[in-house]
Motif scaffolding. Structure first.
Motif, PDB file in Angstrom:
ATOM      1  N   ILE A 196      -6.409  -3.537   0.107  1.00 48.95           N
ATOM      2  CA  ILE A 196      -5.051  -3.879  -0.315  1.00 48.95           C
ATOM      3  C   ILE A 196      -4.161  -3.706   0.903  1.00 48.95           C
ATOM      4  O   ILE A 196      -3.980  -2.591   1.404  1.00 48.95           O
ATOM      5  CB  ILE A 196      -4.580  -2.994  -1.477  1.00 48.95           C
ATOM      6  CG1 ILE A 196      -5.581  -3.038  -2.638  1.00 48.95           C
ATOM      7  CG2 ILE A 196      -3.198  -3.435  -1.949  1.00 48.95           C
ATOM      8  CD1 ILE A 196      -5.268  -2.075  -3.763  1.00 48.95           C
ATOM      9  N   ILE A 197      -3.646  -4.816   1.385  1.00 51.55           N
ATOM     10  CA  ILE A 197      -2.878  -4.850   2.637  1.00 51.55           C
ATOM     11  C   ILE A 197      -1.389  -4.830   2.320  1.00 51.55           C
ATOM     12  O   ILE A 197      -0.901  -5.647   1.535  1.00 51.55           O
ATOM     13  CB  ILE A 197      -3.224  -6.111   3.444  1.00 51.55           C
ATOM     14  CG1 ILE A 197      -4.700  -6.097   3.853  1.00 51.55           C
ATOM     15  CG2 ILE A 197      -2.321  -6.246   4.673  1.00 51.55           C
ATOM     16  CD1 ILE A 197      -5.201  -7.428   4.393  1.00 51.55           C
ATOM     17  N   GLY A 198      -0.688  -3.898   2.940  1.00 55.94           N
ATOM     18  CA  GLY A 198       0.773  -3.893   2.886  1.00 55.94           C
ATOM     19  C   GLY A 198       1.314  -4.694   4.050  1.00 55.94           C
ATOM     20  O   GLY A 198       1.129  -4.326   5.211  1.00 55.94           O
ATOM     21  N   SER A 199       1.968  -5.821   3.764  1.00 53.38           N
ATOM     22  CA  SER A 199       2.399  -6.731   4.825  1.00 53.38           C
ATOM     23  C   SER A 199       3.912  -6.700   4.992  1.00 53.38           C
ATOM     24  O   SER A 199       4.641  -6.107   4.191  1.00 53.38           O
ATOM     25  CB  SER A 199       1.912  -8.153   4.541  1.00 53.38           C
ATOM     26  OG  SER A 199       2.385  -8.610   3.289  1.00 53.38           O
TER      27      SER A 199
ATOM     28  N   VAL B  79      -6.269  -8.075  -1.445  1.00 53.33           N
ATOM     29  CA  VAL B  79      -4.872  -8.304  -1.798  1.00 53.33           C
ATOM     30  C   VAL B  79      -4.014  -8.106  -0.552  1.00 53.33           C
ATOM     31  O   VAL B  79      -4.146  -7.093   0.145  1.00 53.33           O
ATOM     32  CB  VAL B  79      -4.416  -7.335  -2.905  1.00 53.33           C
ATOM     33  CG1 VAL B  79      -2.915  -7.492  -3.165  1.00 53.33           C
ATOM     34  CG2 VAL B  79      -5.211  -7.560  -4.181  1.00 53.33           C
ATOM     35  N   ASP B  80      -3.133  -9.062  -0.272  1.00 55.40           N
ATOM     36  CA  ASP B  80      -2.209  -8.976   0.860  1.00 55.40           C
ATOM     37  C   ASP B  80      -0.819  -9.279   0.330  1.00 55.40           C
ATOM     38  O   ASP B  80      -0.538 -10.407  -0.084  1.00 55.40           O
ATOM     39  CB  ASP B  80      -2.616  -9.988   1.941  1.00 55.40           C
ATOM     40  CG  ASP B  80      -1.791  -9.883   3.215  1.00 55.40           C
ATOM     41  OD1 ASP B  80      -0.657  -9.377   3.164  1.00 55.40           O
ATOM     42  OD2 ASP B  80      -2.277 -10.324   4.276  1.00 55.40           O
ATOM     43  N   ASN B  81       0.062  -8.252   0.331  1.00 50.01           N
ATOM     44  CA  ASN B  81       1.380  -8.471  -0.251  1.00 50.01           C
ATOM     45  C   ASN B  81       2.412  -7.555   0.395  1.00 50.01           C
ATOM     46  O   ASN B  81       2.079  -6.518   0.965  1.00 50.01           O
ATOM     47  CB  ASN B  81       1.348  -8.251  -1.771  1.00 50.01           C
ATOM     48  CG  ASN B  81       2.182  -9.268  -2.526  1.00 50.01           C
ATOM     49  OD1 ASN B  81       3.194  -9.740  -2.033  1.00 50.01           O
ATOM     50  ND2 ASN B  81       1.752  -9.607  -3.736  1.00 50.01           N
ATOM     51  N   ASP B  82       3.672  -7.968   0.252  1.00 49.86           N
ATOM     52  CA  ASP B  82       4.805  -7.255   0.863  1.00 49.86           C
ATOM     53  C   ASP B  82       5.430  -6.309  -0.170  1.00 49.86           C
ATOM     54  O   ASP B  82       6.481  -6.583  -0.720  1.00 49.86           O
ATOM     55  CB  ASP B  82       5.835  -8.248   1.407  1.00 49.86           C
ATOM     56  CG  ASP B  82       6.195  -9.343   0.404  1.00 49.86           C
ATOM     57  OD1 ASP B  82       5.766  -9.264  -0.767  1.00 49.86           O
ATOM     58  OD2 ASP B  82       6.906 -10.279   0.779  1.00 49.86           O
TER      59      ASP B  82
ATOM     60  N   THR C 156       8.648  -2.812   7.716  1.00 48.70           N
ATOM     61  CA  THR C 156       8.441  -3.198   6.317  1.00 48.70           C
ATOM     62  C   THR C 156       6.975  -3.135   5.891  1.00 48.70           C
ATOM     63  O   THR C 156       6.689  -2.916   4.718  1.00 48.70           O
ATOM     64  CB  THR C 156       9.012  -4.598   6.049  1.00 48.70           C
ATOM     65  OG1 THR C 156       8.457  -5.534   6.982  1.00 48.70           O
ATOM     66  CG2 THR C 156      10.520  -4.601   6.187  1.00 48.70           C
ATOM     67  N   ALA C 157       6.041  -3.333   6.813  1.00 50.28           N
ATOM     68  CA  ALA C 157       4.633  -3.181   6.445  1.00 50.28           C
ATOM     69  C   ALA C 157       4.320  -1.717   6.164  1.00 50.28           C
ATOM     70  O   ALA C 157       3.616  -1.387   5.192  1.00 50.28           O
ATOM     71  CB  ALA C 157       3.723  -3.730   7.545  1.00 50.28           C
ATOM     72  N   ALA C 158       4.829  -0.827   6.999  1.00 51.21           N
ATOM     73  CA  ALA C 158       4.659   0.602   6.742  1.00 51.21           C
ATOM     74  C   ALA C 158       5.334   0.995   5.433  1.00 51.21           C
ATOM     75  O   ALA C 158       4.796   1.793   4.644  1.00 51.21           O
ATOM     76  CB  ALA C 158       5.227   1.416   7.905  1.00 51.21           C
ATOM     77  N   ASN C 159       6.512   0.435   5.164  1.00 49.58           N
ATOM     78  CA  ASN C 159       7.201   0.725   3.904  1.00 49.58           C
ATOM     79  C   ASN C 159       6.421   0.184   2.719  1.00 49.58           C
ATOM     80  O   ASN C 159       6.415   0.786   1.634  1.00 49.58           O
ATOM     81  CB  ASN C 159       8.595   0.116   3.923  1.00 49.58           C
ATOM     82  CG  ASN C 159       9.488   0.725   4.987  1.00 49.58           C
ATOM     83  OD1 ASN C 159       9.170   1.770   5.544  1.00 49.58           O
ATOM     84  ND2 ASN C 159      10.594   0.063   5.293  1.00 49.58           N
TER      85      ASN C 159
END
Length: 335
Positions: free
Chosen positions: A57-60, A29-32, A74-77
Motif C-alpha cells: 500500500i503506497i502513500g503517494s 494500492v497506490d493512493n494519496d 504529502t507522501a509522508a503525510n
C-alpha cells in the motif's frame, strides 16, 4: 476492553460457514491518503475483501498547494494518515506500507527511484506466483511511471487500474465549471504522459465522468457508515473535514459525496465468479490518446488499446462496502 488486532490475509469477521477460499488476484494500492478522503474508503474496502491479496500500500504525493494538503511532504503525510486509519481498524500491516515519491517526475525519462517504485517492480517480477497482479492508482502516477522507467519488463506482468484523466471525446462531455488538467492527472502530468504516450502497460481507465458517478448520499453515510463502530465514525468524520472546508469557502454543501476511488475495489475484488472479469460494469476498448504537456488528451489512431469504463456497477460496489463495514463492526464489538 482491549480491541483485537488482525493481519492481512485473515478475515475474522467472516464466519467459518461463509469463509472465502482465498485470494484470486494480487493488488498493489497506490493512493494519496492525505488528500480527498474517498481514498480512505477505498483502502478500507480493499483490505476487508478476502478475494484480493494486498501486497503493498503506497502513500503517494499530491500536487503542490493542494487544498487538502499543501505539502511539501504529502507522501509522508499519506503514510501517516494510513497508519492512523489502520490503528483504528486494529490492522497490523506495517510490512505492507510503502512511501512513494514526494515530488513529480522532472521529465519522461528520469524516474523517481523510491521504495514504492521498487516494490512495484519486485512484486511484478516474482516467479513464484501466477495470480494476476493489479496496480490500482487513485491519485497521481509518479511511482507507477517510475517503476516502468526503471524496469520496462513489468508491462507483461501487471495491469494498471487508474482513476483519473479527462473525458474521452464521443464518450462523455466535460462537466460544467471543470478545471484542467483533471485533478489526478494534474498531480503529475509528466507521469501521465509516460503511461499514455510511452509505456506499453495494460491500462483500465476510470475517467472523470465515471468516477463522478460514484455518489453516496449523506443519509446513507450517516446510517450505514457512521454507525459502524470506531472505523465507521473515523471514515464519516473524515468527510466532515471536507464539509467544514466547503462551508468556510462560502459554497453550498450537497447531500451527496463522490467516493470516486471505490471502483478500484469493484474492478479487482468484485470480479465475476466464472471467467473472472469486470462483468457487471461496461467498458470500451479505444486507442490510448496522446497527452499533451498541458494535460489535454488528443485522440490518435495508433495508440495501444486500453479499456475505458463507460458504466460502473455502483450498486454492487457500495452494497458490498456497506455490508463489509457492518460485518467488521459486529466482529469488533463482540471480540
Amino acid at each position: 476492553m482491549t480491541q483485537p488486532t488482525w493481519t492481512l490475509g485473515r478475515t475474522p469477521w467472516i464466519s467459518d460457514d461463509d469463509a472465502h477460499p482465498g485470494p484470486r488476484c494480487r493488488v498493489i494500492v497506490d493512493n494519496d491518503f492525505s488528500g480527498d478522503p474517498d481514498d480512505l474508503f477505498q483502502v478500507v474496502h480493499h483490505v476487508l475483501s478476502p478475494s484480493v491479496d494486498i501486497r503493498a500500500i503506497i502513500g503517494s504525493h499530491l500536487r503542490p498547494g493542494d487544498p487538502f494538503d499543501g505539502g511539501p511532504t504529502t507522501a509522508a503525510n499519506a503514510v501517516a494518515r494510513l497508519r492512523e486509519l489502520f490503528a483504528v481498524m486494529g490492522l497490523d500491516a506495517e510490512d505492507r506500507i510503502v512511501q512513494g515519491s514526494d515530488v513529480a517526475l522532472v521529465d519522461r525519462t528520469t524516474p523517481q527511484d523510491t521504495p514504492a517504485a521498487r516494490a512495484i517492480i519486485a512484486e511484478a517480477m516474482r516467479a513464484d506466483v501466477d495470480t494476476p497482479l493489479y496496480v490500482v492508482c487513485g491519485g497521481g502516477l509518479t511511482d507507477l511511471a517510475s517503476a516502468w522507467l526503471l524496469e520496462p519488463a513489468i508491462s507483461d506482468r501487471l495491469t494498471v487500474v487508474w482513476i483519473g484523466g479527462p473525458e474521452h471525446p464521443g464518450l462523455a462531455a466535460e462537466p460544467p465549471g471543470v478545471t484542467d488538467p483533471e485533478y489526478n492527472l494534474a498531480i503529475d502530468v509528466v507521469a501521465g504522459q509516460v503511461l499514455f504516450n510511452d509505456a506499453d502497460l495494460p491500462l483500465w481507465q476510470v475517467p472523470r465522468n465515471m468516477y463522478r458517478q460514484c455518489l453516496v448520499s449523506d443519509i446513507e453515510l450517516r446510517r450505514r457508515v457512521a454507525t459502524r463502530g470506531a472505523l465507521g465514525r473515523f471514515l464519516y468524520d473524515a468527510l466532515g473535514g471536507v464539509d467544514r472546508f466547503v462551508r468556510a469557502s462560502g459554497a453550498l454543501r450537497a447531500e451527496t459525496y463522490a467516493l470516486g476511488d471505490s471502483p478500484l475495489v469493484l474492478l479487482t475484488a468484485l470480479q465475476s465468479y466464472f471467467q473472472p472479469d469486470t462483468s457487471s460494469s461496461d467498458h470500451v476498448v479505444v486507442p490510448a490518446p496522446r497527452l499533451t504537456d498541458d494535460g489535454d488528451a488528443e485522440p490518435r489512431a495508433d495508440g495501444r488499446p486500453i479499456r475505458v469504463y463507460t458504466r460502473l456497477d455502483t450498486r454492487l460496489m457500495f452494497e458490498d462496502m456497506f455490508g463489509k463495514l457492518e460485518a467488521f463492526a459486529q466482529w469488533r464489538a463482540q471480540a
